[in-house]
Design a protein around this motif. Structure first.
Motif, PDB file in Angstrom:
ATOM      1  N   ARG A 109      84.775  -4.263  57.119  1.00 32.80           N
ATOM      2  CA  ARG A 109      85.340  -3.483  58.227  1.00 32.80           C
ATOM      3  C   ARG A 109      84.498  -2.246  58.476  1.00 32.80           C
ATOM      4  O   ARG A 109      84.158  -1.914  59.618  1.00 32.80           O
ATOM      5  CB  ARG A 109      86.791  -3.091  57.929  1.00 32.80           C
ATOM      6  CG  ARG A 109      87.436  -2.288  59.069  1.00 32.80           C
ATOM      7  CD  ARG A 109      88.810  -1.757  58.689  1.00 32.80           C
ATOM      8  NE  ARG A 109      88.800  -0.912  57.521  1.00 32.80           N
ATOM      9  CZ  ARG A 109      88.396   0.369  57.505  1.00 32.80           C
ATOM     10  NH1 ARG A 109      87.964   0.942  58.610  1.00 32.80           N
ATOM     11  NH2 ARG A 109      88.420   1.075  56.403  1.00 32.80           N
ATOM     12  N   ARG A 110      84.122  -1.566  57.416  1.00 31.29           N
ATOM     13  CA  ARG A 110      83.310  -0.357  57.557  1.00 31.29           C
ATOM     14  C   ARG A 110      81.928  -0.693  58.134  1.00 31.29           C
ATOM     15  O   ARG A 110      81.415   0.012  59.008  1.00 31.29           O
ATOM     16  CB  ARG A 110      83.170   0.333  56.186  1.00 31.29           C
ATOM     17  CG  ARG A 110      82.547   1.676  56.261  1.00 31.29           C
ATOM     18  CD  ARG A 110      83.475   2.687  56.901  1.00 31.29           C
ATOM     19  NE  ARG A 110      82.782   3.966  56.989  1.00 31.29           N
ATOM     20  CZ  ARG A 110      82.779   4.745  58.057  1.00 31.29           C
ATOM     21  NH1 ARG A 110      83.472   4.420  59.117  1.00 31.29           N
ATOM     22  NH2 ARG A 110      82.113   5.866  58.057  1.00 31.29           N
TER      23      ARG A 110
ATOM     24  N   HIS B 146      81.256  -3.172  60.057  1.00 28.81           N
ATOM     25  CA  HIS B 146      81.462  -3.493  61.472  1.00 28.81           C
ATOM     26  C   HIS B 146      81.581  -2.218  62.303  1.00 28.81           C
ATOM     27  O   HIS B 146      81.015  -2.122  63.396  1.00 28.81           O
ATOM     28  CB  HIS B 146      82.701  -4.361  61.656  1.00 28.81           C
ATOM     29  CG  HIS B 146      82.964  -4.668  63.088  1.00 28.81           C
ATOM     30  ND1 HIS B 146      83.869  -3.950  63.835  1.00 28.81           N
ATOM     31  CD2 HIS B 146      82.421  -5.573  63.923  1.00 28.81           C
ATOM     32  CE1 HIS B 146      83.866  -4.420  65.074  1.00 28.81           C
ATOM     33  NE2 HIS B 146      83.001  -5.404  65.153  1.00 28.81           N
ATOM     34  N   GLN B 147      82.311  -1.234  61.798  1.00 26.69           N
ATOM     35  CA  GLN B 147      82.432   0.041  62.516  1.00 26.69           C
ATOM     36  C   GLN B 147      81.057   0.681  62.721  1.00 26.69           C
ATOM     37  O   GLN B 147      80.748   1.174  63.810  1.00 26.69           O
ATOM     38  CB  GLN B 147      83.319   1.021  61.733  1.00 26.69           C
ATOM     39  CG  GLN B 147      84.784   0.665  61.725  1.00 26.69           C
ATOM     40  CD  GLN B 147      85.566   1.594  60.805  1.00 26.69           C
ATOM     41  OE1 GLN B 147      85.059   2.044  59.769  1.00 26.69           O
ATOM     42  NE2 GLN B 147      86.805   1.885  61.173  1.00 26.69           N
TER      43      GLN B 147
ATOM     44  N   ALA C   5      79.015   1.246  66.256  1.00 25.43           N
ATOM     45  CA  ALA C   5      78.591   2.601  66.632  1.00 25.43           C
ATOM     46  C   ALA C   5      77.087   2.661  66.881  1.00 25.43           C
ATOM     47  O   ALA C   5      76.644   3.294  67.844  1.00 25.43           O
ATOM     48  CB  ALA C   5      78.994   3.600  65.546  1.00 25.43           C
TER      49      ALA C   5
END
Length: 162
Positions: free
Chosen positions: A23-24, A26-27, A31
């Motif tokens: 998840r991190r 992907h963030q 960005a």
């Protein structure tokens, strides 16, 4: 009764979980891409839709969703935004008038062409911390993970023509 204290050990386990790290990552990936494509106003999802449509003009909306592993609501939301910008056109499919097919407009083709360099810069930035062998290993492991657990996905992934 007092709640148990959170220990650094529990946090370390949380932060080492694949789901947390994916998840991190992907963030961060989103960005980096959005920063590189800011002048074009393009998101990773929009870039994916435009790229698939370039390869498969007139693809049905449902097939487009499956080609990106999107649910129908997500693909519809992305398409509405692209259509509002004049980048895609939706209309009845040739083979079945009840289905909706989607194609790039000339403006969509132009934007996708303009996005190639910034998208590549974003990719290079995202992969910069890794050497070539690590890059290949990361991609291999992600493909293995997603391939083996495809049945667990909330939205099916079916590349066009598969």
């Amino acid at each position: 009764m007092a709640a148990p204290k959170k220990t650094p050990d529990r946090l370390a386990r949380l932060y080492a979980r694949p789901g947390f790290l994916l998840r991190r990552a992907h963030q961060i990936s989103a960005a980096v891409f959005e920063d590189a494509c800011r002048d074009l106003g393009l998101t990773p999802a929009q870039f994916g839709v435009l790229t698939v449509l370039q390869s498969h003009p007139g693809l049905g909306q449902s097939s487009l969703a499956r080609a990106l592993g999107f649910d129908k609501v997500t693909v519809l939301r992305v398409l509405r935004g692209l259509q509002a910008r004049g980048l895609v056109a939706r209309g009845p499919a040739q083979d079945n008038r009840r289905n909706v097919s989607v194609s790039l407009t000339p403006e969509g083709v132009s934007l996708l062409r303009a996005a190639q360099r910034p998208a590549e810069r974003a990719y290079q930035r995202l992969m910069a911390p890794l050497d070539e062998a690590q890059r290949a290993t990361l991609i291999d492991l992600l493909q293995l993970l997603t391939g083996e657990l495809e049945d667990e996905a909330r939205a099916a992934f079916v590349p066009p023509g598969a």
